[in-house]
Scaffold this motif. Structure first.
Motif, PDB file in Angstrom:
ATOM      1  N   UNK A 250     -48.983 -59.241  -5.639  1.00  0.00           N
ATOM      2  CA  UNK A 250     -48.094 -58.088  -5.925  1.00  0.00           C
ATOM      3  C   UNK A 250     -48.636 -56.895  -6.642  1.00  0.00           C
ATOM      4  N   UNK A 251     -49.945 -57.151  -7.210  1.00  0.00           N
ATOM      5  CA  UNK A 251     -50.416 -55.990  -7.982  1.00  0.00           C
ATOM      6  C   UNK A 251     -51.075 -55.050  -6.906  1.00  0.00           C
ATOM      7  N   UNK A 252     -51.134 -55.542  -5.937  1.00  0.00           N
ATOM      8  CA  UNK A 252     -51.762 -54.706  -4.532  1.00  0.00           C
ATOM      9  C   UNK A 252     -50.465 -54.099  -3.717  1.00  0.00           C
ATOM     10  N   UNK A 253     -49.275 -54.070  -4.354  1.00  0.00           N
ATOM     11  CA  UNK A 253     -47.967 -53.328  -3.715  1.00  0.00           C
ATOM     12  C   UNK A 253     -47.230 -54.092  -2.838  1.00  0.00           C
ATOM     13  N   UNK A 254     -47.460 -55.446  -2.629  1.00  0.00           N
ATOM     14  CA  UNK A 254     -46.655 -56.308  -1.566  1.00  0.00           C
ATOM     15  C   UNK A 254     -45.571 -57.036  -2.652  1.00  0.00           C
ATOM     16  N   UNK A 255     -44.571 -57.307  -1.546  1.00  0.00           N
ATOM     17  CA  UNK A 255     -43.337 -58.060  -2.176  1.00  0.00           C
ATOM     18  C   UNK A 255     -43.712 -59.606  -2.000  1.00  0.00           C
ATOM     19  N   UNK A 256     -43.316 -60.486  -3.271  1.00  0.00           N
ATOM     20  CA  UNK A 256     -43.710 -61.917  -2.772  1.00  0.00           C
ATOM     21  C   UNK A 256     -42.372 -62.732  -3.028  1.00  0.00           C
ATOM     22  N   UNK A 257     -41.887 -63.541  -2.323  1.00  0.00           N
ATOM     23  CA  UNK A 257     -40.627 -64.154  -2.608  1.00  0.00           C
ATOM     24  C   UNK A 257     -41.066 -65.652  -2.352  1.00  0.00           C
ATOM     25  N   UNK A 258     -40.315 -66.655  -3.198  1.00  0.00           N
ATOM     26  CA  UNK A 258     -40.226 -67.966  -2.829  1.00  0.00           C
ATOM     27  C   UNK A 258     -39.301 -68.268  -1.533  1.00  0.00           C
ATOM     28  N   UNK A 259     -39.447 -68.989  -0.808  1.00  0.00           N
ATOM     29  CA  UNK A 259     -38.480 -69.214   0.397  1.00  0.00           C
ATOM     30  C   UNK A 259     -38.426 -70.853   0.568  1.00  0.00           C
ATOM     31  N   UNK A 260     -37.572 -71.255   0.127  1.00  0.00           N
ATOM     32  CA  UNK A 260     -37.275 -72.813  -0.141  1.00  0.00           C
ATOM     33  C   UNK A 260     -36.350 -73.490   0.529  1.00  0.00           C
ATOM     34  N   UNK A 261     -36.293 -74.586   0.594  1.00  0.00           N
ATOM     35  CA  UNK A 261     -35.096 -75.635   0.997  1.00  0.00           C
ATOM     36  C   UNK A 261     -34.378 -75.959  -0.529  1.00  0.00           C
ATOM     37  N   UNK A 262     -35.205 -75.756  -1.587  1.00  0.00           N
ATOM     38  CA  UNK A 262     -34.440 -76.168  -2.853  1.00  0.00           C
ATOM     39  C   UNK A 262     -33.266 -75.105  -3.152  1.00  0.00           C
ATOM     40  N   UNK A 263     -32.237 -75.477  -3.750  1.00  0.00           N
ATOM     41  CA  UNK A 263     -31.349 -74.592  -4.314  1.00  0.00           C
ATOM     42  C   UNK A 263     -31.861 -73.700  -5.374  1.00  0.00           C
TER      43      UNK A 263
ATOM     44  N   UNK B 297     -42.135 -63.195  -9.230  1.00  0.00           N
ATOM     45  CA  UNK B 297     -41.740 -62.947  -7.812  1.00  0.00           C
ATOM     46  C   UNK B 297     -40.640 -61.843  -7.833  1.00  0.00           C
ATOM     47  N   UNK B 298     -40.688 -61.380  -6.482  1.00  0.00           N
ATOM     48  CA  UNK B 298     -39.617 -60.375  -6.523  1.00  0.00           C
ATOM     49  C   UNK B 298     -38.448 -60.874  -5.847  1.00  0.00           C
ATOM     50  N   UNK B 299     -38.173 -62.164  -5.719  1.00  0.00           N
ATOM     51  CA  UNK B 299     -36.956 -62.699  -5.409  1.00  0.00           C
ATOM     52  C   UNK B 299     -37.100 -64.314  -4.539  1.00  0.00           C
ATOM     53  N   UNK B 300     -35.988 -64.718  -4.180  1.00  0.00           N
ATOM     54  CA  UNK B 300     -35.835 -65.812  -3.795  1.00  0.00           C
ATOM     55  C   UNK B 300     -34.996 -66.117  -2.605  1.00  0.00           C
ATOM     56  N   UNK B 301     -35.506 -66.924  -1.561  1.00  0.00           N
ATOM     57  CA  UNK B 301     -34.417 -67.495  -0.385  1.00  0.00           C
ATOM     58  C   UNK B 301     -34.635 -68.989  -0.949  1.00  0.00           C
ATOM     59  N   UNK B 302     -33.358 -69.469  -0.980  1.00  0.00           N
ATOM     60  CA  UNK B 302     -33.036 -70.729  -1.357  1.00  0.00           C
ATOM     61  C   UNK B 302     -32.054 -71.497  -0.545  1.00  0.00           C
ATOM     62  N   UNK B 303     -32.107 -72.638  -0.540  1.00  0.00           N
ATOM     63  CA  UNK B 303     -31.002 -73.458   0.330  1.00  0.00           C
ATOM     64  C   UNK B 303     -31.348 -73.471   1.632  1.00  0.00           C
ATOM     65  N   UNK B 304     -32.528 -73.334   1.917  1.00  0.00           N
ATOM     66  CA  UNK B 304     -33.285 -73.136   3.273  1.00  0.00           C
ATOM     67  C   UNK B 304     -32.414 -71.966   4.077  1.00  0.00           C
ATOM     68  N   UNK B 305     -32.059 -70.912   3.428  1.00  0.00           N
ATOM     69  CA  UNK B 305     -31.602 -69.659   3.865  1.00  0.00           C
ATOM     70  C   UNK B 305     -30.132 -69.375   3.397  1.00  0.00           C
TER      71      UNK B 305
END
Length: 271
Positions: free
Chosen positions: A30-43, A56-64
């Motif tokens: 992230x310090x290098x300028x990239x976005x990082x998100x967790x992308x999980x089946x978890x709610x 983190x910059x955000x989340x994708x949860x519930x498997x999408x």
């Protein structure tokens, strides 16, 4: 700029525990300028502060089904009401013990709460999946009726029939997959909307950021990561993961117990 989507269980976290080297690796990327998100089946309700400590910059949860960027909720798809109630009815008819996963909580009936307590490691345990169960129990809400609950996915702890057969009885609108929670009984798995995958949630994020799939990096190990890895420009597979994951991967790295994402980010020049 790249946007990186990291599966949690088996990829970023080892049985629910995040290695310190992964925390530092995410911070460097992230310090290098990239976005990082967790992308999980978890709610979202089961993504604990312990898992998000790196920032983190955000989340994708519930498997999408759920997408969030910079604190803004972009999508929160749930079962249509009639389908939700029918799914609950069919599962109960098959004596399913279930966790109904919502953005705000994990809803369970009292009997399922007893099953969870029996299966969960004891307080203070540090064995396999202890941290996973800690997150589940912290997010749990015991209710007397599951009808009327808005949800995107159901985890079954057990049932009197195989979950694939139960899904077929409910209808084509739903699909089933094995669960990442280990050592459960017959009928255990995850029931979700058939048209929702991690790729769906990722596309919502990419559209919001004005990026394309070519700008995306995905890392995963399980069957619910297949659609993600098929769509992203660069796919990271975890050694020992689902055969389809390994086949789809551009690079394969060790699992979180060996902090494999550190190697992955270095090989890709991300940080």
């Amino acid at each position: 700029m790249s946007v990186i989507f990291l599966d949690i269980d088996g990829t970023y976290a080892d049985h629910g525990a995040v290695p310190d080297a992964h925390v530092e690796a995410v911070r460097r990327v992230r310090a290098n300028g990239h976005r990082v998100l967790l992308c999980t089946g978890r709610p979202r309700s089961a993504v604990s502060p312990r898992l998000t400590a790196a920032g983190f910059d955000g989340f994708v949860c519930g498997a999408g089904a759920y997408a969030e960027v910079d604190g803004e909720v972009l999508a929160d798809v749930v079962f249509p009401r009639a389908l939700a109630d029918r799914s609950i009815d069919v599962l109960l008819a098959h004596h399913a013990q279930m966790i109904v996963e919502s953005t705000d909580a994990l809803h369970v009936l009292p009997e399922a709460a007893v099953v969870m307590d029996r299966r969960a490691p004891g307080e203070g345990a540090s064995g396999a999946q202890a941290a996973v169960w800690e997150d589940l129990l912290d997010a749990r809400r015991v209710v007397d009726d599951l009808h009327g609950v808005d949800f995107a996915k159901i985890v079954t702890l057990s049932a009197s029939s195989d979950l694939s057969a139960i899904a077929a009885e409910i209808g084509d609108e739903v699909a089933a997959v094995e669960t990442s929670i280990q050592d459960l009984g017959r009928g255990a798995g995850e029931l979700y909307l058939a048209h929702i995958t991690k790729a769906v949630g990722i596309q919502v994020v990419l559209d919001h950021l004005g990026l394309t799939a070519a700008d995306a990096v995905g890392a995963g190990d399980g069957p619910n990561d297949l659609e993600m890895l098929a769509m992203v420009g660069t796919a990271i597979g975890i050694d020992g993961g689902h055969p389809g994951v390994i086949a789809a991967a551009d690079i394969v790295v060790p699992g979180p117990a060996q902090a494999g994402l550190v190697e992955a980010f270095a090989r890709l020049g991300l940080g």
